[in-house]
Design an enzyme around this catalytic site. Structure first.
Site, PDB file in Angstrom:
ATOM      1  N   HIS A 111       0.881  -1.124  -0.097  1.00 50.28           N
ATOM      2  CA  HIS A 111       0.096  -0.053   0.107  1.00 50.28           C
ATOM      3  C   HIS A 111       0.893   1.182  -0.057  1.00 50.28           C
ATOM      4  O   HIS A 111       1.536   1.240   0.865  1.00 50.28           O
ATOM      5  CB  HIS A 111      -0.976   0.081   1.317  1.00 50.28           C
ATOM      6  CG  HIS A 111      -1.755  -1.121   1.527  1.00 50.28           C
ATOM      7  ND1 HIS A 111      -3.055  -1.126   1.220  1.00 50.28           N
ATOM      8  CD2 HIS A 111      -1.426  -2.462   2.026  1.00 50.28           C
ATOM      9  CE1 HIS A 111      -3.686  -2.307   1.548  1.00 50.28           C
ATOM     10  NE2 HIS A 111      -2.733  -3.005   1.837  1.00 50.28           N
ATOM     11  N   PHE A 112       1.037   2.094  -0.927  1.00 51.96           N
ATOM     12  CA  PHE A 112       1.631   3.230  -1.269  1.00 51.96           C
ATOM     13  C   PHE A 112       1.215   4.536  -1.224  1.00 51.96           C
ATOM     14  O   PHE A 112       1.860   5.658  -1.188  1.00 51.96           O
ATOM     15  CB  PHE A 112       2.780   3.131  -2.546  1.00 51.96           C
ATOM     16  CG  PHE A 112       3.839   2.040  -2.245  1.00 51.96           C
ATOM     17  CD1 PHE A 112       4.272   1.313  -1.419  1.00 51.96           C
ATOM     18  CD2 PHE A 112       4.605   1.866  -3.450  1.00 51.96           C
ATOM     19  CE1 PHE A 112       5.328   0.500  -1.185  1.00 51.96           C
ATOM     20  CE2 PHE A 112       5.863   0.746  -3.531  1.00 51.96           C
ATOM     21  CZ  PHE A 112       6.016   0.359  -2.313  1.00 51.96           C
ATOM     22  N   ASN A 136      -6.481   0.856  -2.031  1.00 55.17           N
ATOM     23  CA  ASN A 136      -7.304   1.828  -0.925  1.00 55.17           C
ATOM     24  C   ASN A 136      -6.800   3.071  -0.786  1.00 55.17           C
ATOM     25  O   ASN A 136      -6.235   3.379   0.445  1.00 55.17           O
ATOM     26  CB  ASN A 136      -7.449   1.041   0.566  1.00 55.17           C
ATOM     27  CG  ASN A 136      -6.037   0.539   0.977  1.00 55.17           C
ATOM     28  OD1 ASN A 136      -5.402   0.301   0.220  1.00 55.17           O
ATOM     29  ND2 ASN A 136      -6.193   0.194   2.112  1.00 55.17           N
ATOM     30  N   HIS A 168      -2.908 -12.645   2.843  1.00 58.05           N
ATOM     31  CA  HIS A 168      -2.429 -12.749   4.132  1.00 58.05           C
ATOM     32  C   HIS A 168      -3.222 -13.803   4.815  1.00 58.05           C
ATOM     33  O   HIS A 168      -4.146 -13.233   5.814  1.00 58.05           O
ATOM     34  CB  HIS A 168      -2.083 -11.359   4.703  1.00 58.05           C
ATOM     35  CG  HIS A 168      -3.496 -10.412   4.819  1.00 58.05           C
ATOM     36  ND1 HIS A 168      -4.952 -10.671   4.255  1.00 58.05           N
ATOM     37  CD2 HIS A 168      -3.384  -9.055   4.191  1.00 58.05           C
ATOM     38  CE1 HIS A 168      -5.455  -9.812   3.999  1.00 58.05           C
ATOM     39  NE2 HIS A 168      -4.679  -8.482   4.025  1.00 58.05           N
ATOM     40  N   ASP A 208       2.486  -6.974   2.558  1.00 60.51           N
ATOM     41  CA  ASP A 208       1.410  -6.332   3.139  1.00 60.51           C
ATOM     42  C   ASP A 208       2.145  -4.852   3.659  1.00 60.51           C
ATOM     43  O   ASP A 208       1.549  -4.306   4.771  1.00 60.51           O
ATOM     44  CB  ASP A 208       0.590  -6.901   4.178  1.00 60.51           C
ATOM     45  CG  ASP A 208      -0.835  -5.951   4.322  1.00 60.51           C
ATOM     46  OD1 ASP A 208      -0.965  -5.090   3.432  1.00 60.51           O
ATOM     47  OD2 ASP A 208      -1.554  -6.486   4.993  1.00 60.51           O
ATOM     48  N   HIS A 214       1.733   3.698   8.288  1.00 57.13           N
ATOM     49  CA  HIS A 214       1.030   4.526   9.165  1.00 57.13           C
ATOM     50  C   HIS A 214       2.029   5.449   9.854  1.00 57.13           C
ATOM     51  O   HIS A 214       3.012   5.121  10.481  1.00 57.13           O
ATOM     52  CB  HIS A 214      -0.192   4.031   9.996  1.00 57.13           C
ATOM     53  CG  HIS A 214      -1.180   3.257   9.165  1.00 57.13           C
ATOM     54  ND1 HIS A 214      -2.078   3.983   8.260  1.00 57.13           N
ATOM     55  CD2 HIS A 214      -1.438   1.920   9.187  1.00 57.13           C
ATOM     56  CE1 HIS A 214      -2.965   2.893   8.006  1.00 57.13           C
ATOM     57  NE2 HIS A 214      -2.592   1.726   8.272  1.00 57.13           N
TER      58      HIS A 214
END
Ligand code: DOR
Ligand code: ZN
Length: 446
Positions: free
Chosen positions: A64-65, A96, A234, A305, A309
């Site tokens: 997720h970049f 997302n 996952h 994954d 954050h």
């Protein structure tokens, strides 16, 4: 006349479909031109690989970049810099973001942002929604698309298709293998009250094994009914692994280095909310179950994954915290440490991290060291001992759950289509990333 190449990687141990052995690699125009003894050949650039192992480029098919929209956490440049610093040559990025990647314009925007700015090659998942279901057959074949991603349980962002009818419609619509976040949304909703304020140890109590297993069972039934292939992302439990072993015709399975390495309750006691992710890290029994599944061949691929954050977002009292942790830069060193500890062979690592994604997603010309394939290499020093530090992490959020952890085995070189983008911890080239091509979506060239 001596043969000449753009680049020769000399004297390394190549790990390949024909086993492991000393071979030189000749590269021309970004592709592998020859494998063998090239001691009499010349090249524009010769890289001394004595004492090092050369693996097919590692493909991280789950990151997720955060670009567009959440770039205070990461962007395509910083995330891909982390990838190549960690020996990863291609990534598949999740939908997302904000806006979510759910139509052709959002995908084309990501591809434009990524092209020759990302440091590794890339593809993007198309997020499934009820609104775009009817268009998915076209969307999944667009240039730069890795396939469809479905969130059956809600996690970061608002993408969600929780019901059988919705998932059935997606599976009916598509042709390629789709990837699933498999946690039963209904059970997650029912169990919200089990979250204990301030105690992340309650995260796997809330999002329990039954939530994951129930959802995976529903998904496999739908895959059978529709005759489609599904990729379960996952996998976190022993029970799901045992179940998936009986359904390998329709289902492939991913595990993350995180779930193979950390275990509850120790990880929550040591890392607190920094160990919080979805689906959660569970206890040792499940970690052992994942390793057994890996050793038995049930697992097809590894995905980090990578879900960055900020420290601030991770520091609120549970459950107000965000789920996810970095991983793209630590995938190779953490897994090489497992190789050194005897938990898997180097050949199996290559199978999971390069050949696996290539086979599952039908990648054109990546995932193995073969003449005509892209010259993507992950060069590793199996004996090098290093301590992973937050200061080494180039992801924008600057932290890793492995801060202070010592590993044996380290990525020392990253080659993307013949370009040496990282050597000995130094970034050597500007972004030259290109879209990964897929066999099920090859296009005529005019
Ligand atoms: O822990 C997670 N974080 N799980 C997901 O499914 C999404 C991810 C994120 O994007 O932060
Ligand atoms: Zn994810």
């Amino acid at each position: 006349m001596a043969k000449t190449y753009d680049l020769i990687l000399k004297g390394g141990i190549v790990v390949n479909q024909d086993g492991e052995g000393p071979r030189d690699l000749g590269v021309t125009a970004g592709r592998i031109a020859e494998i063998g003894d090239l001691s009499r050949a010349s090249a524009g650039e010769i890289v001394d690989c004595r004492g090092l192992h050369i693996l097919p480029g590692v493909i991280d098919s789950h990151v997720h970049f955060r670009e567009p929209g959440l770039t205070h956490k990461e962007d395509l440049e910083s995330g891909s810099r982390a990838a190549v610093m960690g020996g990863v040559t291609a990534v598949f990025e999740m939908p997302n973001t904000n806006p979510a990647t759910t139509d052709d314009a959002a995908l084309a925007d990501k591809v434009t942002r990524a092209h020759h700015r990302m440091h590794c090659d890339f593809a993007f998942y198309m997020g499934a929604t009820r609104e775009n279901t009817k268009d998915l057959a076209e969307l999944e074949r667009l240039p730069g698309c890795a396939g469809v991603k479905v969130f059956m349980g809600s996690s970061t962002g608002s993408l969600l298709i929780e019901d059988d009818d919705g998932v059935r419609n997606v599976l009916k619509a598509i042709h390629r293998r789709a990837a699933f976040h498999s946690e039963d949304e209904y059970r997650l909703r029912e169990r919200m009250d089990l979250r204990v304020e301030g105690d992340p140890r309650s995260h796997p109590v809330w999002r329990d094994v039954t939530a994951a297993l129930t959802c995976t069972k529903r998904l496999i039934a739908l895959a059978r009914e529709t005759g489609k292939r599904v990729h379960v992302l996952h996998v976190t439990s022993k029970e799901e692994m045992e179940f998936l072993a009986g359904h390998k015709d329709v289902a492939s399975a991913e595990v993350t280095p995180t779930h193979l390495t950390l275990a509850a309750p120790e990880c929550y006691e040591r890392l607190g909310t920094f160990a919080q992710l979805n689906p959660p890290i569970r206890d040792e029994t499940h970690r052992d179950g994942l390793w057994l599944g890996l050793q038995q061949g049930v697992v097809d691929s590894l995905g980090s994954d990578h879900s960055p954050h900020t420290r601030e977002e991770k520091s609120h009292p549970y459950p107000k915290t965000h789920s996810g942790m970095t991983g793209v830069q630590t995938l190779v060193p953490v897994m090489l440490d497992h190789v050194n500890a005897g938990r898997l062979s180097l050949a199996r690592f290559v199978d999971l991290a390069s050949a696996g994604p290539a086979r599952l997603f039908g990648i054109a010309c990546k995932g193995r060291i073969a003449a005509g394939f892209d010259a993507d290499f992950t060069v590793v020093d199996l004996k090098r001992r290093e301590t992973i530090r937050n200061g080494w992490i180039v992801s924008r959020v600057g932290w890793t759950p492995y801060d202070g952890v010592s590993v044996t085995g380290w990525p020392v070189g990253t080659f993307v289509r013949g370009c040496c983008v990282m050597w000995n911890g130094e970034l050597l080239a500007s972004g030259q990333g290109e879209a990964v091509r897929f066999l099920e979506a090859l296009r005529p060239v005019h």
